[in-house]
Motif scaffolding. Structure first.
Motif, PDB file in Angstrom:
ATOM      1  N   ASP A 140     170.045  68.687  90.760  1.00 33.17           N
ATOM      2  CA  ASP A 140     169.591  67.931  89.550  1.00 33.17           C
ATOM      3  C   ASP A 140     168.532  66.995  89.429  1.00 33.17           C
ATOM      4  O   ASP A 140     168.012  67.770  88.298  1.00 33.17           O
ATOM      5  CB  ASP A 140     170.916  66.927  89.336  1.00 33.17           C
ATOM      6  CG  ASP A 140     170.703  65.362  90.961  1.00 33.17           C
ATOM      7  OD1 ASP A 140     169.665  66.162  91.836  1.00 33.17           O
ATOM      8  OD2 ASP A 140     170.904  64.472  91.125  1.00 33.17           O
ATOM      9  N   GLU A 161     166.614  71.423  88.875  1.00 37.37           N
ATOM     10  CA  GLU A 161     167.029  71.260  87.262  1.00 37.37           C
ATOM     11  C   GLU A 161     165.748  70.425  86.276  1.00 37.37           C
ATOM     12  O   GLU A 161     165.520  70.513  85.555  1.00 37.37           O
ATOM     13  CB  GLU A 161     168.746  71.174  86.809  1.00 37.37           C
ATOM     14  CG  GLU A 161     168.789  71.405  85.747  1.00 37.37           C
ATOM     15  CD  GLU A 161     170.309  71.475  84.948  1.00 37.37           C
ATOM     16  OE1 GLU A 161     170.653  71.723  84.346  1.00 37.37           O
ATOM     17  OE2 GLU A 161     170.941  70.049  85.227  1.00 37.37           O
ATOM     18  N   ALA A 162     166.149  69.299  86.478  1.00 30.74           N
ATOM     19  CA  ALA A 162     165.349  68.229  85.622  1.00 30.74           C
ATOM     20  C   ALA A 162     163.389  68.945  85.714  1.00 30.74           C
ATOM     21  O   ALA A 162     162.954  68.981  84.891  1.00 30.74           O
ATOM     22  CB  ALA A 162     165.208  67.495  86.386  1.00 30.74           C
ATOM     23  N   ARG A 191     172.881  75.966  80.669  1.00 32.93           N
ATOM     24  CA  ARG A 191     173.372  75.603  82.432  1.00 32.93           C
ATOM     25  C   ARG A 191     174.700  75.412  82.171  1.00 32.93           C
ATOM     26  O   ARG A 191     175.550  75.649  83.554  1.00 32.93           O
ATOM     27  CB  ARG A 191     172.750  73.644  81.780  1.00 32.93           C
ATOM     28  CG  ARG A 191     173.500  73.310  82.759  1.00 32.93           C
ATOM     29  CD  ARG A 191     172.091  71.857  82.606  1.00 32.93           C
ATOM     30  NE  ARG A 191     172.839  70.663  83.302  1.00 32.93           N
ATOM     31  CZ  ARG A 191     173.393  70.333  83.586  1.00 32.93           C
ATOM     32  NH1 ARG A 191     174.784  70.215  82.282  1.00 32.93           N
ATOM     33  NH2 ARG A 191     173.803  69.128  84.185  1.00 32.93           N
ATOM     34  N   THR A 193     171.495  74.949  77.002  1.00 35.65           N
ATOM     35  CA  THR A 193     172.454  73.974  77.354  1.00 35.65           C
ATOM     36  C   THR A 193     173.763  75.132  77.464  1.00 35.65           C
ATOM     37  O   THR A 193     174.606  74.881  78.438  1.00 35.65           O
ATOM     38  CB  THR A 193     173.326  73.471  76.036  1.00 35.65           C
ATOM     39  OG1 THR A 193     172.152  72.447  75.864  1.00 35.65           O
ATOM     40  CG2 THR A 193     174.035  72.890  76.371  1.00 35.65           C
ATOM     41  N   CYS A 240     170.859  68.128  79.960  1.00 35.82           N
ATOM     42  CA  CYS A 240     171.925  67.807  80.922  1.00 35.82           C
ATOM     43  C   CYS A 240     172.720  67.030  80.872  1.00 35.82           C
ATOM     44  O   CYS A 240     173.758  66.874  81.787  1.00 35.82           O
ATOM     45  CB  CYS A 240     171.204  67.427  81.546  1.00 35.82           C
ATOM     46  SG  CYS A 240     169.646  68.397  83.194  1.00 35.82           S
TER      47      CYS A 240
END
Length: 176
Positions: free
Chosen positions: A117, A120-121, A67, A64, A139
Protein backbone atom coordinates in the motif's frame (compact mmCIF):
# COMPACT_ATOMS: atom_id res chain seq x y z
CA UNK A 1 -19.32 3.50 -30.26
CA UNK A 2 -19.00 5.58 -33.41
CA UNK A 3 -15.77 5.81 -35.40
CA UNK A 4 -14.73 9.25 -34.14
CA UNK A 5 -15.20 8.23 -30.50
CA UNK A 6 -13.35 4.97 -31.12
CA UNK A 7 -10.47 6.85 -32.76
CA UNK A 8 -10.37 9.38 -29.90
CA UNK A 9 -10.37 6.61 -27.29
CA UNK A 10 -7.64 4.76 -29.16
CA UNK A 11 -5.45 7.87 -29.21
CA UNK A 12 -6.01 8.48 -25.50
CA UNK A 13 -5.21 4.84 -24.65
CA UNK A 14 -2.02 4.92 -26.72
CA UNK A 15 -0.85 8.15 -25.10
CA UNK A 16 -1.15 6.60 -21.63
CA UNK A 17 0.96 3.49 -22.37
CA UNK A 18 4.24 4.92 -20.95
CA UNK A 19 2.54 5.87 -17.67
CA UNK A 20 0.73 2.54 -17.53
CA UNK A 21 3.98 0.65 -18.07
CA UNK A 22 5.74 2.58 -15.30
CA UNK A 23 2.91 1.86 -12.87
CA UNK A 24 2.77 -1.78 -13.98
CA UNK A 25 6.50 -2.16 -13.32
CA UNK A 26 6.04 -0.80 -9.82
CA UNK A 27 3.26 -3.29 -9.19
CA UNK A 28 4.62 -6.38 -10.92
CA UNK A 29 8.34 -5.83 -10.50
CA UNK A 30 9.19 -7.84 -13.64
CA UNK A 31 9.05 -6.26 -17.07
CA UNK A 32 7.39 -9.26 -18.76
CA UNK A 33 4.63 -9.34 -16.16
CA UNK A 34 4.33 -5.55 -16.36
CA UNK A 35 3.91 -5.69 -20.13
CA UNK A 36 1.23 -8.37 -19.73
CA UNK A 37 -0.51 -6.21 -17.12
CA UNK A 38 -0.49 -3.20 -19.48
CA UNK A 39 -1.91 -5.35 -22.26
CA UNK A 40 -4.64 -6.77 -20.00
CA UNK A 41 -5.50 -3.24 -18.86
CA UNK A 42 -5.79 -1.92 -22.42
CA UNK A 43 -7.90 -4.89 -23.51
CA UNK A 44 -10.26 -4.40 -20.56
CA UNK A 45 -10.43 -0.66 -21.16
CA UNK A 46 -11.26 -1.16 -24.83
CA UNK A 47 -13.87 -3.81 -24.04
CA UNK A 48 -15.47 -1.54 -21.44
CA UNK A 49 -15.12 1.74 -23.33
CA UNK A 50 -18.84 2.36 -22.98
CA UNK A 51 -18.43 2.61 -19.20
CA UNK A 52 -15.87 5.44 -19.54
CA UNK A 53 -17.34 8.90 -19.08
CA UNK A 54 -15.90 11.06 -21.82
CA UNK A 55 -14.23 14.11 -20.36
CA UNK A 56 -13.31 12.22 -17.17
CA UNK A 57 -9.71 11.48 -16.18
CA UNK A 58 -8.59 8.71 -18.57
CA UNK A 59 -5.37 8.03 -16.66
CA UNK A 60 -7.17 7.55 -13.35
CA UNK A 61 -9.68 5.23 -15.03
CA UNK A 62 -6.89 3.15 -16.60
CA UNK A 63 -4.85 3.02 -13.38
CA UNK A 64 -7.92 1.83 -11.51
CA UNK A 65 -8.45 -0.93 -14.09
CA UNK A 66 -4.77 -1.87 -13.84
CA UNK A 67 -4.75 -1.91 -10.06
CA UNK A 68 -7.88 -4.08 -9.92
CA UNK A 69 -6.47 -6.41 -12.59
CA UNK A 70 -3.17 -6.73 -10.74
CA UNK A 71 -4.80 -7.57 -7.41
CA UNK A 72 -7.16 -10.06 -9.08
CA UNK A 73 -4.19 -11.78 -10.69
CA UNK A 74 -2.24 -11.63 -7.43
CA UNK A 75 -5.03 -13.34 -5.50
CA UNK A 76 -5.16 -16.10 -8.11
CA UNK A 77 -1.40 -16.58 -8.25
CA UNK A 78 -0.44 -16.29 -4.60
CA UNK A 79 -0.72 -20.05 -4.16
CA UNK A 80 1.70 -20.66 -7.02
CA UNK A 81 5.33 -21.24 -6.13
CA UNK A 82 7.92 -20.46 -8.78
CA UNK A 83 11.69 -20.20 -8.59
CA UNK A 84 11.81 -21.03 -4.89
CA UNK A 85 15.60 -21.25 -4.78
CA UNK A 86 16.09 -18.12 -6.91
CA UNK A 87 18.17 -19.85 -9.59
CA UNK A 88 16.22 -18.38 -12.50
CA UNK A 89 16.34 -14.89 -11.00
CA UNK A 90 20.10 -15.18 -10.40
CA UNK A 91 20.66 -15.94 -14.08
CA UNK A 92 18.83 -12.74 -15.05
CA UNK A 93 20.96 -10.44 -12.92
CA UNK A 94 23.52 -8.28 -14.70
CA UNK A 95 25.96 -6.16 -12.75
CA UNK A 96 25.51 -2.44 -13.49
CA UNK A 97 28.29 -0.53 -15.22
CA UNK A 98 27.95 2.77 -13.35
CA UNK A 99 27.36 3.90 -9.78
CA UNK A 100 24.01 5.44 -10.72
CA UNK A 101 22.84 1.98 -11.73
CA UNK A 102 23.92 0.68 -8.33
CA UNK A 103 22.08 3.50 -6.61
CA UNK A 104 18.98 2.78 -8.65
CA UNK A 105 19.26 -0.93 -7.90
CA UNK A 106 19.50 -0.15 -4.18
CA UNK A 107 16.50 2.16 -4.44
CA UNK A 108 14.46 -0.39 -6.40
CA UNK A 109 15.29 -3.12 -3.88
CA UNK A 110 14.21 -0.91 -0.99
CA UNK A 111 11.10 0.21 -2.86
CA UNK A 112 10.16 -3.43 -3.39
CA UNK A 113 10.50 -4.04 0.37
CA UNK A 114 7.93 -1.38 1.22
CA UNK A 115 4.46 -2.61 2.12
CA UNK A 116 2.37 -2.81 -1.05
CA UNK A 117 0.00 0.00 0.00
CA UNK A 118 2.89 2.40 0.73
CA UNK A 119 4.73 1.50 -2.49
CA UNK A 120 1.57 1.96 -4.52
CA UNK A 121 0.84 5.37 -2.97
CA UNK A 122 4.42 6.55 -3.46
CA UNK A 123 4.48 5.49 -7.11
CA UNK A 124 1.13 7.11 -7.84
CA UNK A 125 2.18 10.42 -6.27
CA UNK A 126 5.94 10.50 -6.87
CA UNK A 127 6.39 8.73 -10.17
CA UNK A 128 3.06 8.95 -11.96
CA UNK A 129 2.26 12.53 -11.03
CA UNK A 130 -1.21 11.97 -9.64
CA UNK A 131 -2.58 14.37 -7.06
CA UNK A 132 -3.33 13.01 -3.60
CA UNK A 133 -7.02 13.21 -4.44
CA UNK A 134 -6.61 11.21 -7.67
CA UNK A 135 -4.45 8.60 -5.94
CA UNK A 136 -7.01 8.29 -3.16
CA UNK A 137 -9.74 7.71 -5.75
CA UNK A 138 -7.66 5.09 -7.58
CA UNK A 139 -6.92 3.23 -4.33
CA UNK A 140 -10.40 3.67 -2.90
CA UNK A 141 -9.20 5.29 0.34
CA UNK A 142 -9.31 8.71 2.00
CA UNK A 143 -6.88 11.45 0.95
CA UNK A 144 -5.37 11.46 4.45
CA UNK A 145 -4.63 7.77 4.14
CA UNK A 146 -2.72 8.35 0.90
CA UNK A 147 -0.76 11.22 2.47
CA UNK A 148 0.11 9.03 5.44
CA UNK A 149 1.21 6.13 3.22
CA UNK A 150 3.40 8.40 1.09
CA UNK A 151 4.95 9.98 4.17
CA UNK A 152 5.71 6.60 5.78
CA UNK A 153 7.13 5.27 2.51
CA UNK A 154 9.40 8.29 2.05
CA UNK A 155 10.64 8.14 5.64
CA UNK A 156 11.36 4.43 5.38
CA UNK A 157 13.25 4.84 2.10
CA UNK A 158 15.33 7.69 3.54
CA UNK A 159 16.17 5.61 6.62
CA UNK A 160 16.94 2.46 4.65
CA UNK A 161 19.06 4.24 2.06
CA UNK A 162 20.83 6.27 4.77
CA UNK A 163 20.12 9.61 3.12
CA UNK A 164 20.71 12.43 5.56
CA UNK A 165 19.56 15.22 3.24
CA UNK A 166 18.65 15.78 -0.39
CA UNK A 167 22.10 17.17 -1.27
CA UNK A 168 24.01 14.06 -0.20
CA UNK A 169 23.84 12.50 -3.64
CA UNK A 170 25.07 15.68 -5.37
CA UNK A 171 28.75 15.88 -6.35
CA UNK A 172 31.04 17.69 -3.93
CA UNK A 173 32.01 20.81 -5.90
CA UNK A 174 34.23 22.16 -3.09
CA UNK A 175 36.87 19.54 -3.98
CA UNK A 176 36.82 20.33 -7.68
Amino acid sequence: MNNSKAHGLKEQLLSEIPSLRAFALSLAGISDRADDLVQDTLVKAWANADSFTYGANMRAWLFTIMRNTFFSQYRKARREVQDVDGEAAARLVAMPDQMSHLDFTDFKAELDLLPADQREALVLIGASGFSYEEAAEICGVAVGTIKSRVNRARRRLIERLALQDEDESAPDVSKA
